[in-house]
Design a protein around this motif. Structure first.
Motif, mmCIF file in Angstrom:
data_model
loop_
_atom_site.group_PDB
_atom_site.id
_atom_site.type_symbol
_atom_site.label_atom_id
_atom_site.label_comp_id
_atom_site.label_asym_id
_atom_site.label_seq_id
_atom_site.Cartn_x
_atom_site.Cartn_y
_atom_site.Cartn_z
ATOM 1 N N MET A 77 0.840 -1.184 0.000
ATOM 2 C CA MET A 77 0.000 0.000 0.000
ATOM 3 C C MET A 77 0.880 1.241 0.000
ATOM 4 O O MET A 77 1.866 1.298 0.720
ATOM 5 N N GLU A 78 0.490 2.201 -0.798
ATOM 6 C CA GLU A 78 1.205 3.478 -0.880
ATOM 7 C C GLU A 78 0.278 4.583 -0.384
ATOM 8 O O GLU A 78 -0.899 4.622 -0.747
ATOM 9 N N ILE A 79 0.808 5.478 0.448
ATOM 10 C CA ILE A 79 0.065 6.662 0.870
ATOM 11 C C ILE A 79 0.790 7.864 0.308
ATOM 12 O O ILE A 79 1.999 8.024 0.507
ATOM 13 N N ARG A 80 0.037 8.679 -0.428
ATOM 14 C CA ARG A 80 0.623 9.829 -1.112
ATOM 15 C C ARG A 80 -0.433 10.914 -1.267
ATOM 16 O O ARG A 80 -1.595 10.705 -0.969
ATOM 17 N N LYS A 81 -0.001 12.066 -1.778
ATOM 18 C CA LYS A 81 -0.929 13.149 -2.083
ATOM 19 C C LYS A 81 -1.738 12.790 -3.333
ATOM 20 O O LYS A 81 -1.280 12.023 -4.186
ATOM 21 N N ILE A 82 -2.918 13.350 -3.427
ATOM 22 C CA ILE A 82 -3.799 13.150 -4.571
ATOM 23 C C ILE A 82 -3.089 13.530 -5.874
ATOM 24 O O ILE A 82 -2.266 14.445 -5.891
ATOM 25 N N HIS A 83 -3.392 12.813 -6.938
ATOM 26 C CA HIS A 83 -2.911 13.152 -8.278
ATOM 27 C C HIS A 83 -4.060 13.718 -9.092
ATOM 28 O O HIS A 83 -5.232 13.414 -8.828
ATOM 29 N N SER A 84 -3.726 14.473 -10.095
ATOM 30 C CA SER A 84 -4.728 15.011 -11.017
ATOM 31 C C SER A 84 -5.534 13.860 -11.613
ATOM 32 O O SER A 84 -4.989 12.798 -11.925
ATOM 33 N N GLY A 85 -6.818 14.053 -11.742
ATOM 34 C CA GLY A 85 -7.678 13.043 -12.344
ATOM 35 C C GLY A 85 -8.248 12.031 -11.376
ATOM 36 O O GLY A 85 -9.000 11.142 -11.783
ATOM 37 N N GLU A 86 -7.932 12.126 -10.089
ATOM 38 C CA GLU A 86 -8.426 11.145 -9.108
ATOM 39 C C GLU A 86 -9.672 11.614 -8.348
ATOM 40 O O GLU A 86 -10.224 10.862 -7.557
ATOM 41 N N THR A 87 -10.109 12.821 -8.616
ATOM 42 C CA THR A 87 -11.226 13.394 -7.866
ATOM 43 C C THR A 87 -12.491 12.550 -7.956
ATOM 44 O O THR A 87 -13.151 12.294 -6.949
ATOM 45 N N GLY A 88 -12.846 12.092 -9.142
ATOM 46 C CA GLY A 88 -14.068 11.311 -9.321
ATOM 47 C C GLY A 88 -14.049 10.016 -8.540
ATOM 48 O O GLY A 88 -15.049 9.635 -7.921
ATOM 49 N N SER A 89 -12.922 9.320 -8.521
ATOM 50 C CA SER A 89 -12.858 8.054 -7.784
ATOM 51 C C SER A 89 -12.878 8.299 -6.281
ATOM 52 O O SER A 89 -13.432 7.488 -5.525
ATOM 53 N N ILE A 90 -12.324 9.419 -5.833
ATOM 54 C CA ILE A 90 -12.384 9.751 -4.401
ATOM 55 C C ILE A 90 -13.827 10.061 -4.010
ATOM 56 O O ILE A 90 -14.320 9.582 -2.988
ATOM 57 N N TRP A 91 -14.524 10.854 -4.841
ATOM 58 C CA TRP A 91 -15.922 11.144 -4.556
ATOM 59 C C TRP A 91 -16.738 9.854 -4.508
ATOM 60 O O TRP A 91 -17.572 9.682 -3.613
ATOM 61 N N GLN A 92 -16.512 8.946 -5.439
ATOM 62 C CA GLN A 92 -17.272 7.704 -5.476
ATOM 63 C C GLN A 92 -17.033 6.881 -4.213
ATOM 64 O O GLN A 92 -17.965 6.324 -3.637
ATOM 65 N N LEU A 93 -15.786 6.796 -3.769
ATOM 66 C CA LEU A 93 -15.474 6.077 -2.528
ATOM 67 C C LEU A 93 -16.203 6.737 -1.358
ATOM 68 O O LEU A 93 -16.825 6.048 -0.537
ATOM 69 N N PHE A 94 -16.149 8.053 -1.276
ATOM 70 C CA PHE A 94 -16.853 8.802 -0.224
ATOM 71 C C PHE A 94 -18.345 8.481 -0.252
ATOM 72 O O PHE A 94 -18.924 8.073 0.758
ATOM 73 N N HIS A 95 -18.963 8.645 -1.404
ATOM 74 C CA HIS A 95 -20.397 8.422 -1.544
ATOM 75 C C HIS A 95 -20.789 6.994 -1.145
ATOM 76 O O HIS A 95 -21.679 6.777 -0.325
ATOM 77 N N ASP A 96 -20.128 6.016 -1.731
ATOM 78 C CA ASP A 96 -20.482 4.616 -1.488
ATOM 79 C C ASP A 96 -20.260 4.218 -0.034
ATOM 80 O O ASP A 96 -21.065 3.496 0.552
ATOM 81 N N THR A 97 -19.173 4.691 0.551
ATOM 82 C CA THR A 97 -18.869 4.345 1.938
ATOM 83 C C THR A 97 -19.901 4.947 2.885
ATOM 84 O O THR A 97 -20.401 4.258 3.775
ATOM 85 N N VAL A 98 -20.233 6.205 2.693
ATOM 86 C CA VAL A 98 -21.257 6.834 3.535
ATOM 87 C C VAL A 98 -22.561 6.041 3.453
ATOM 88 O O VAL A 98 -23.158 5.696 4.473
ATOM 89 N N HIS A 99 -23.010 5.730 2.251
ATOM 90 C CA HIS A 99 -24.306 5.077 2.083
ATOM 91 C C HIS A 99 -24.308 3.613 2.542
ATOM 92 O O HIS A 99 -25.338 3.114 2.987
ATOM 93 N N ARG A 100 -23.184 2.938 2.474
ATOM 94 C CA ARG A 100 -23.160 1.525 2.867
ATOM 95 C C ARG A 100 -22.825 1.317 4.342
ATOM 96 O O ARG A 100 -23.343 0.411 4.972
ATOM 97 N N ILE A 101 -21.969 2.139 4.899
ATOM 98 C CA ILE A 101 -21.517 1.946 6.272
ATOM 99 C C ILE A 101 -22.422 2.651 7.280
ATOM 100 O O ILE A 101 -22.608 2.168 8.390
ATOM 101 N N SER A 102 -22.997 3.770 6.910
ATOM 102 C CA SER A 102 -23.727 4.596 7.873
ATOM 103 C C SER A 102 -25.232 4.408 7.860
ATOM 104 O O SER A 102 -25.933 5.045 8.644
ATOM 105 N N GLN A 103 -25.748 3.536 7.012
ATOM 106 C CA GLN A 103 -27.200 3.411 6.888
ATOM 107 C C GLN A 103 -27.890 2.912 8.162
ATOM 108 O O GLN A 103 -29.062 3.205 8.385
ATOM 109 N N ALA A 104 -27.184 2.199 9.013
ATOM 110 C CA ALA A 104 -27.798 1.720 10.256
ATOM 111 C C ALA A 104 -27.937 2.832 11.292
ATOM 112 O O ALA A 104 -28.787 2.746 12.178
ATOM 113 N N ASP A 105 -27.106 3.880 11.198
ATOM 114 C CA ASP A 105 -27.089 4.943 12.206
ATOM 115 C C ASP A 105 -27.739 6.245 11.761
ATOM 116 O O ASP A 105 -27.948 7.136 12.584
#
Length: 153
Positions: A1-29
């Protein structure tokens, strides 16, 4: 695993991870209306690109797969901190937090804090954060229950 600063063009995949995680993990609360304002269905690319230019988030990557991301504001506020909903419990969040804490120390920050969701509380407590206050934060006119948590090294 690599941890680094965001690269150009990654915004959409970050938003998708945010969206999906919120809706799948937080739905019980959280209610459907709370989830809808927290992570809306529509991707507002200009807003997210502008945000990430300002915050320059850290991303956790495994090859080309995004595993998680985290933002750290100049005052020590962790604005967004998410790990892919299918990869939680694998140490990705711990690695991101260690890197965030190291970055905070290099900036001379002596306090980290965040508005954590109810279901994120155990993770932040395991990382040395304490719950300071439970409150409701308004998002797009909808109140959402959160916890103010802080870490002081």
């Amino acid at each position: 695993m690599e941890i680094r600063k965001i690269h150009s063009g990654e915004t959409g995949s970050i938003w998708q991870l945010f969206h999906d995680t919120v809706h799948r993990i937080s739905q019980a609360d959280y209610s459907e209306s709370e989830l809808a304002v927290w992570a809306p269905e529509e991707y507002d690319e200009p807003r997210w690109v502008s945000r990430f230019i300002r915050t320059r988030p850290l991303v956790a990557m495994e090859g080309k797969q995004l595993l998680g991301f985290a933002e750290l504001d100049d005052d020590g506020r962790i604005e967004l901190f998410y790990v892919h909903h299918e990869r939680q419990g694998e140490g990705i969040g711990r690695a991101l937090m260690q890197r965030l804490k190291a970055e905070a120390a290099s900036r001379g920050l002596y306090r980290l804090y965040c508005d954590a969701s109810i279901n994120a509380r155990p993770f932040f407590e395991a990382m040395g954060f304490t719950a300071v206050e439970q409150r409701r934060r308004e998002r797009h006119g909808q109140p959402v229950q959160i916890l103010l948590m802080e870490f002081k090294p």
